[in-house]
Enzyme design. Structure first.
Site, PDB file in Angstrom:
ATOM      1  CG  MET A  40      -1.279   1.396   1.734  1.00 14.34           C
ATOM      2  SD  MET A  40      -1.908   1.443   3.435  1.00 14.34           S
ATOM      3  CE  MET A  40      -3.557   0.840   3.188  1.00 14.34           C
ATOM      4  CG  ASN A  41       2.088   4.010  -2.812  1.00 16.70           C
ATOM      5  OD1 ASN A  41       2.044   2.969  -3.426  1.00 16.70           O
ATOM      6  ND2 ASN A  41       2.047   5.172  -3.428  1.00 16.70           N
ATOM      7  CG  ASP A  42       0.492   8.170  -2.546  1.00 14.60           C
ATOM      8  OD1 ASP A  42       1.462   7.730  -1.937  1.00 14.60           O
ATOM      9  OD2 ASP A  42       0.594   8.853  -3.578  1.00 14.60           O
TER      10      ASP A  42
END
Ligand code: FRU
Length: 490
Positions: A40-42
């Site tokens: 996961m990122n942003d």
């Protein structure tokens, strides 16, 4: 089944295969949004739609490393309990073949519109060999999203001193009858900037102006811009890459700041009055906000940092969101506080009052790995005092929050936190009437510490052993715990 649907089904089954194993991990967070498995990122598309909060995030469903970006999706009635939804976007078309990058969501005619950046690699160098375009996907049911046939809706960067490749992260909002969009950009010789667009229908976009541009040590690329009004100020929240350390500031690889100023919508120019760091800890990036049906401006961010060591990757997942936080202005300064809804997770309250601490001291019942604690400490004659969190029995593992009275600084030290990247962060903070007020949220592998009633926040991922649940107060001479309230969180 169309191409997009096939990609979504493939991604979903990749996650389904590992999610059971991942859910057993003792670093899994209890009350933070995390990927079910893998990367996961942003935060993306953070919005309210049909009376519910929706949150999407950058997701690589196949490995715990960054890769071709998808948009995963969760929703909630209270910003506390989140329901998993099917993955919303996957790369499938020529214009987004190498990733559906970050963006935002907005409602129009009862439908939910997602705005995202289609990423294409044009060669092996990910800094120079890329093309980024802006795209739309629409949903009628809030579950299935269709990429529109008019995509991309913005194909080229506008003319002027604008770098042709790095052009991404559309955040869209409406004022009156006009839609606006702010985009992350850099100049041709690599100074971070943000671009403003406007539209009457969400499909046809007109470039208005370079909204704002960095000066001095303000980074080479501005990612994930967001722009909104808070009282009589306009706030440009964004994530500048490549700001260099200055004293105690800017020690993370990249930053997230709120630029406070004024916006002229006609000219598309933003006048900046001050920069404020949004979180003084280690792990905070790409914040995005929404305004909810109570008129609150709520921000959520990726609780991680690019290129930082993430020990959970060995356990087939990576990344988490912060808790949602409320932004408000108080005396020209930005105030950041946890959402009150988190109180619904509390059980087993414990309270203390007027406790003197003149040596290392633990208090009965004040421990745990999933908890909330509010504590007000009177410094008295002390010069250094603070808390060790997530401490093990032998006292060899702990995360330190320390206040230095002479320097008027708060310090967060995760050098002895367990596994993970370690490091120290410091920030200037004044006592108020000789007191330090802390509001802590501890989860299985994170701490978020709000200070002086919203004046400052520090967030960090930490990776302690399972048995490290102690909390110890320390001081060089007697301090007083004026008031302490602690709850376990479900
Ligand atoms: C910020 C960012 C965005 C981009 C996305 C790709 O963390 O680099 O600029 O759209 O991540 O995953």
């Amino acid at each position: 089944m169309g191409k997009h649907q096939k990609e979504l089904a493939k991604a979903q089954s990749a996650i389904n295969e590992v999610k059971q194993t991942v859910s057993q991990d003792d670093w899994r967070l209890c009350y933070h949004v995390t990927p079910e498995a893998n990367w996961m990122n942003d935060p993306n598309g953070f919005c309210m739609w049909n009376g519910e909060y929706h949150l999407f995030y950058q997701h690589h469903p196949y490995t715990p490393e960054w890769g071709p970006m998808h948009w995963a999706h969760v929703k909630s009635k209270d910003l506390v309990h989140w329901e998993r939804m099917p993955i919303a976007l996957a790369p499938s078309e020529w214009y987004d073949k190498d990733g559906c990058f970050s963006g935002s969501a907005i409602e129009k005619d009862e439908k939910l519109y997602l705005f995202y950046t289609g990423n294409q690699w044009t060669g092996p160098n990910q800094d120079t060999d890329l093309k980024q375009v802006q795209c739309i996907a629409i949903s009628e049911d809030g579950i299935h999203f269709e990429k529109i046939k008019e995509n991309p809706v913005i194909l080229e960067v506008p003319e002027g001193d604008i770098h042709p490749f790095h052009f991404r992260d559309p955040k869209v909002w409406k004022k009156g009858d006009v839609y606006y969009c702010v985009l992350g950009s850099q100049t041709k010789n690599r100074i971070g900037q943000a671009l403003l667009y406007r539209s009457s229908d969400l499909f046809d976009w007109e470039f208005v102006n370079v909204l704002a541009k960095g000066q001095g040590n303000q980074g080479y690329m501005w990612e994930c811009p967001d722009l909104f009004q808070l009282d009589d100020k306009a706030l440009l929240v964004m994530s500048p890459q490549g700001v260099h350390p200055e004293g105690d500031n800017y020690h993370n690889l990249h930053q997230s700041v709120a630029v406070i100023g004024h916006l002229n919508e006609e000219s598309g120019k933003f006048t900046s009055e001050q920069w404020q760091t949004l979180d003084h800890g280690f792990d905070y990036y790409a914040p995005q906000t929404l305004i909810d049906d109570q008129g609150r401006r709520i921000v959520i961010a990726w609780m991680a940092m690019w290129e930082s060591e993430m020990p959970e990757q060995k356990r087939e997942w990576a990344g988490a969101m912060t808790i949602p936080r409320i932004l408000s202005m108080e005396k020209e300064k930005l105030k950041i506080e946890p959402i009150p809804e988190l109180a619904s997770l509390r059980y087993d309250p414990i309270m203390y009052q007027e406790i003197t601490v003149d040596q290392d001291r633990q208090l009965d019942g004040i421990n745990g790995d999933c908890l909330e604690m509010k504590v007000t400490i009177a410094a008295k004659e002390a010069n250094k005092f603070g808390l060790n969190l997530r401490m093990n029995e032998s006292g060899t593992e702990y995360t330190t929050l320390a206040y230095d009275v002479a320097e008027e600084k708060i310090l967060l030290d995760r050098s002895h936190s367990g596994k993970g990247p370690g490091g120290i962060r410091k920030a200037p903070l004044a006592l108020q009437n000789g007191q330090l007020q802390l509001h802590l949220f501890i989860d299985r592998s994170s701490v978020e510490i709000f200070m002086q009633n919203g004046e400052m926040v520090m967030s960090a991922r930490i990776y302690p052993g399972q048995g490290s649940t102690g909390i110890e107060f320390f001081s060089d001479t007697a301090i007083e715990i004026v008031q302490l309230e602690k709850w376990s969180l479900k």
